[in-house]
Motif scaffolding. Structure first.
Motif, PDB file in Angstrom:
ATOM      1  N   LEU A   1       0.818  -1.215   0.000  1.00 31.31           N
ATOM      2  CA  LEU A   1       0.000   0.000   0.000  1.00 31.31           C
ATOM      3  C   LEU A   1       0.852   1.266   0.000  1.00 31.31           C
ATOM      4  CD1 LEU A   1      -2.587  -1.560   2.310  1.00 31.31           C
ATOM      5  CD2 LEU A   1      -3.235  -0.318   0.239  1.00 31.31           C
TER       6      LEU A   1
ATOM      7  N   PHE B   1      -1.486   5.643  -0.142  1.00 32.62           N
ATOM      8  CA  PHE B   1      -1.987   4.696  -1.154  1.00 32.62           C
ATOM      9  C   PHE B   1      -2.887   5.329  -2.204  1.00 32.62           C
ATOM     10  CE2 PHE B   1      -5.149   4.752   2.186  1.00 32.62           C
ATOM     11  CZ  PHE B   1      -4.422   4.543   3.350  1.00 32.62           C
TER      12      PHE B   1
ATOM     13  N   ALA C   1     -10.537   4.472  -4.619  1.00 28.91           N
ATOM     14  CA  ALA C   1     -10.710   3.647  -3.419  1.00 28.91           C
ATOM     15  C   ALA C   1     -11.180   4.562  -2.300  1.00 28.91           C
ATOM     16  CB  ALA C   1      -9.401   2.964  -3.035  1.00 28.91           C
TER      17      ALA C   1
ATOM     18  N   GLY D   1     -12.327   8.524   4.084  1.00 29.83           N
ATOM     19  CA  GLY D   1     -11.164   8.937   3.311  1.00 29.83           C
ATOM     20  C   GLY D   1     -11.210   8.253   1.958  1.00 29.83           C
ATOM     21  N   SER D   2     -10.636   8.919   0.947  1.00 32.30           N
ATOM     22  CA  SER D   2     -10.743   8.349  -0.397  1.00 32.30           C
ATOM     23  C   SER D   2      -9.678   8.925  -1.311  1.00 32.30           C
ATOM     24  CB  SER D   2     -12.122   8.679  -0.974  1.00 32.30           C
ATOM     25  OG  SER D   2     -12.241  10.091  -1.122  1.00 32.30           O
ATOM     26  N   GLY D   3      -9.664   8.454  -2.533  1.00 31.59           N
ATOM     27  CA  GLY D   3      -8.729   8.998  -3.512  1.00 31.59           C
ATOM     28  C   GLY D   3      -8.597   8.089  -4.718  1.00 31.59           C
TER      29      GLY D   3
ATOM     30  N   MET E   1      -7.128  -7.712  -6.250  1.00 30.99           N
ATOM     31  CA  MET E   1      -6.568  -7.237  -7.521  1.00 30.99           C
ATOM     32  C   MET E   1      -5.566  -8.255  -8.054  1.00 30.99           C
ATOM     33  SD  MET E   1      -6.115  -3.094  -7.213  1.00 30.99           S
ATOM     34  CE  MET E   1      -5.585  -2.888  -5.518  1.00 30.99           C
TER      35      MET E   1
ATOM     36  N   ILE F   1      -5.829  -5.545  -2.151  1.00 31.28           N
ATOM     37  CA  ILE F   1      -4.588  -5.928  -2.842  1.00 31.28           C
ATOM     38  C   ILE F   1      -4.691  -7.388  -3.308  1.00 31.28           C
ATOM     39  CG2 ILE F   1      -2.092  -6.237  -2.628  1.00 31.28           C
ATOM     40  CD1 ILE F   1      -2.815  -3.314  -2.504  1.00 31.28           C
TER      41      ILE F   1
ATOM     42  N   MET G   1     -14.067   3.632   5.200  1.00 36.38           N
ATOM     43  CA  MET G   1     -14.810   4.301   6.275  1.00 36.38           C
ATOM     44  C   MET G   1     -15.021   3.358   7.452  1.00 36.38           C
ATOM     45  SD  MET G   1     -18.322   4.700   4.157  1.00 36.38           S
ATOM     46  CE  MET G   1     -19.018   3.370   3.183  1.00 36.38           C
TER      47      MET G   1
ATOM     48  N   VAL H   1      -6.415   5.481  -6.677  1.00 35.50           N
ATOM     49  CA  VAL H   1      -5.400   4.512  -6.236  1.00 35.50           C
ATOM     50  C   VAL H   1      -4.027   4.885  -6.821  1.00 35.50           C
ATOM     51  CG1 VAL H   1      -4.715   2.083  -6.253  1.00 35.50           C
ATOM     52  CG2 VAL H   1      -7.141   2.697  -6.060  1.00 35.50           C
TER      53      VAL H   1
ATOM     54  N   SER I   1      -7.662  -2.797   3.478  1.00 34.64           N
ATOM     55  CA  SER I   1      -6.971  -2.629   2.191  1.00 34.64           C
ATOM     56  C   SER I   1      -6.246  -3.893   1.695  1.00 34.64           C
ATOM     57  CB  SER I   1      -5.976  -1.473   2.271  1.00 34.64           C
ATOM     58  OG  SER I   1      -6.544  -0.348   2.886  1.00 34.64           O
TER      59      SER I   1
ATOM     60  N   VAL J   1       0.652   1.405  -6.032  1.00 30.50           N
ATOM     61  CA  VAL J   1      -0.182   0.380  -5.387  1.00 30.50           C
ATOM     62  C   VAL J   1      -0.756  -0.560  -6.451  1.00 30.50           C
ATOM     63  CG1 VAL J   1      -2.243  -0.010  -3.969  1.00 30.50           C
ATOM     64  CG2 VAL J   1      -0.706   1.880  -3.425  1.00 30.50           C
TER      65      VAL J   1
HETATM   66  C1  2NL Z   1      -9.671   6.407   6.023  1.00 29.54           C
HETATM   67  C2  2NL Z   1      -8.911   6.213   4.816  1.00 29.54           C
HETATM   68  C3  2NL Z   1      -8.888   5.023   2.828  1.00 29.54           C
HETATM   69  C4  2NL Z   1      -8.288   3.661   0.989  1.00 29.54           C
HETATM   70  C5  2NL Z   1      -8.717   3.785   2.291  1.00 29.54           C
HETATM   71  C6  2NL Z   1      -7.278   2.009  -0.508  1.00 29.54           C
HETATM   72  C7  2NL Z   1      -7.129   0.678  -0.764  1.00 29.54           C
HETATM   73  C8  2NL Z   1      -6.307   0.296  -1.781  1.00 29.54           C
HETATM   74  C9  2NL Z   1      -5.687   1.212  -2.543  1.00 29.54           C
HETATM   75  C10 2NL Z   1      -5.893   2.514  -2.249  1.00 29.54           C
HETATM   76 CL1  2NL Z   1      -6.068  -1.352  -2.103  1.00 29.54          CL
HETATM   77  N1  2NL Z   1      -6.669   2.922  -1.249  1.00 29.54           N
HETATM   78  N2  2NL Z   1      -8.086   2.384   0.511  1.00 29.54           N
HETATM   79  C11 2NL Z   1      -8.092   4.789   0.231  1.00 29.54           C
HETATM   80  C12 2NL Z   1      -8.270   6.013   0.788  1.00 29.54           C
HETATM   81  C13 2NL Z   1      -8.670   6.157   2.105  1.00 29.54           C
HETATM   82  O1  2NL Z   1      -9.303   5.077   4.129  1.00 29.54           O
HETATM   83  O2  2NL Z   1      -9.574   7.415   6.632  1.00 29.54           O
HETATM   84  N3  2NL Z   1     -10.472   5.422   6.429  1.00 29.54           N
HETATM   85  C14 2NL Z   1     -11.251   5.498   7.602  1.00 29.54           C
END
Ligand code: 2NL
Length: 355
Positions: free
Chosen positions: A140, A254, A308, A285-287, A182, A179, A311, A289, A175, A293
């Protein structure tokens, strides 16, 4: 003969149990019994005497046998009557209230969210709660010096003395499931990953085990606009009201770019109302990828991209059902759950009162 008759009828009337009756039967009618003995004397009698005594003896034999049977039957009746008096059940009594199980709010909210994402074409993926540090961190793009890897945030397993491989960890997010998915299925992919996660954190608002749900959508042209639509659609479905979102620029190792997502809300008398007002509440949280990764998971970042998000389920459950205190989830005391309206499953077949 009359004496004999009176004596036996008297004894039979006094017999108190089945064994006493049997004893009398042997004494009177058994092979060596008194009446049997008299029957044997018939052979030595003159024909006239035998003609007179024979029928009388036979009648006596029958009378005693009948009296024995009658007494035996009345003793059995009395015994049954006594059992009926002492062993009766009142089948009209109401039943004791049955203990009822209930669906835990965390389970319910997980199911609700899974169903919402299933409608949008996401499938559920699950994976191990004990992970390698590769799947939980390195894949990640979480570097070795990242604070989340520090001993104080992550639960590490022990290796045997002399085993120098890096220790496994209790996953700190779901997460690693993404992985693994995928890696196993490649792209395009659309999955939702609910499950237990662990962090060494324990205070009023944190428990060392909590629940997370992460989503992932990878394709050739998936953008942040899709992310925003999917989140607004799913949060609105979850809260049962149109929910506006606000994206704030953020940073996760990530995702790039990354955004923290707030939902519109209002505060009244210390309680929060979702979907109205001028306040904002951070829920996830988000974004997009991070290319590294994707590469770590065996997907070509030149060809594929996607979003991704992650929450916390516990907090979403508290928000939706107005549960102000984590104790409702973690004290094994159903009174907390009942207090917040999670009284019981309403399954008629489980309710003894209705039977
Ligand atoms: C947060 C943040 C997040 C992700 C989780 C993720 C998973 C993969 C690749 C990229 Cl395999 N991202 N997960 C992405 C952004 C935020 O959680 O604050 N969660 C409570």
């Amino acid at each position: 003969m009359d004496d004999l008759r009176d004596r036996y009828l008297g004894l039979i009337a006094e017999a108190g149990d089945e064994a006493g009756i049997e004893d009398l039967r042997v004494r009177a009618l058994g092979k060596k019994g008194e009446i049997s003995g008299l029957m044997k004397t018939l052979g030595g009698m003159s024909p006239e005497e035998r003609q007179e005594k024979g029928p009388k003896l036979n009648a006596l034999k029958t009378e005693i046998a009948d009296a024995l049977a009658a007494r035996k039957a009345s003793l059995a009746d009395a015994a049954l009557e006594k059992r009926l008096q002492t062993e009766w059940l009142d089948v009209t009594l109401p039943t004791r209230p049955a203990r009822q199980g209930s669906i835990h709010p965390i389970s319910q909210v997980t199911e609700e969210i899974v169903a919402i994402f299933a409608d949008m074409g996401f499938s559920v993926a699950e994976g191990p709660q004990v992970e390698s540090d590769w799947y939980n961190f390195d894949a990640l793009n979480i570097p070795g010096h990242h604070p989340a890897r520090a001993e104080m945030d992550t639960f590490y397993t022990h290796r045997a003395p002399g085993d120098n491989r890096p220790p496994h960890v209790l996953r700190t997010h779901t997460s690693p499931v993404q992985i693994r998915s995928m890696e196993a299925n490649g792209a395009p992919i659309r999955i939702i990953c609910p499950g237990r996660v662990y962090r060494a954190d324990y205070d009023q608002t944190h428990t060392p085990m909590f629940h997370q749900i992460e989503g992932l959508a990878i394709g050739t042209d998936i953008t942040m606009a899709h992310l925003k639509w999917v989140l607004e659609e799913s949060l609105s479905a979850f809260f049962g009201t149109k929910v506006k979102t606000r994206f704030r620029a953020s940073h996760f190792p990530f995702t790039e770019p990354s955004a923290e997502v707030d939902i519109q809300c209002s505060w009244q008398d210390g309680t929060v109302k979702v979907g109205e007002g001028d306040d904002w509440l951070e829920v996830l949280g988000s974004g997009m990828v991070h290319p590294k990764v994707l590469k770590n998971a065996g997907i070509d970042p030149e060809k594929y991209q996607g979003f991704a998000f992650g929450m916390g389920i516990d907090r979403l459950a508290m928000l939706k059902y107005g549960i102000p205190d984590l104790r409702a989830f973690f004290e094994s005391d159903l009174r907390w759950l009942r207090h917040y309206g999670f009284a019981a499953l309403d399954v008629p077949t489980l309710r003894a009162e209705t039977v």
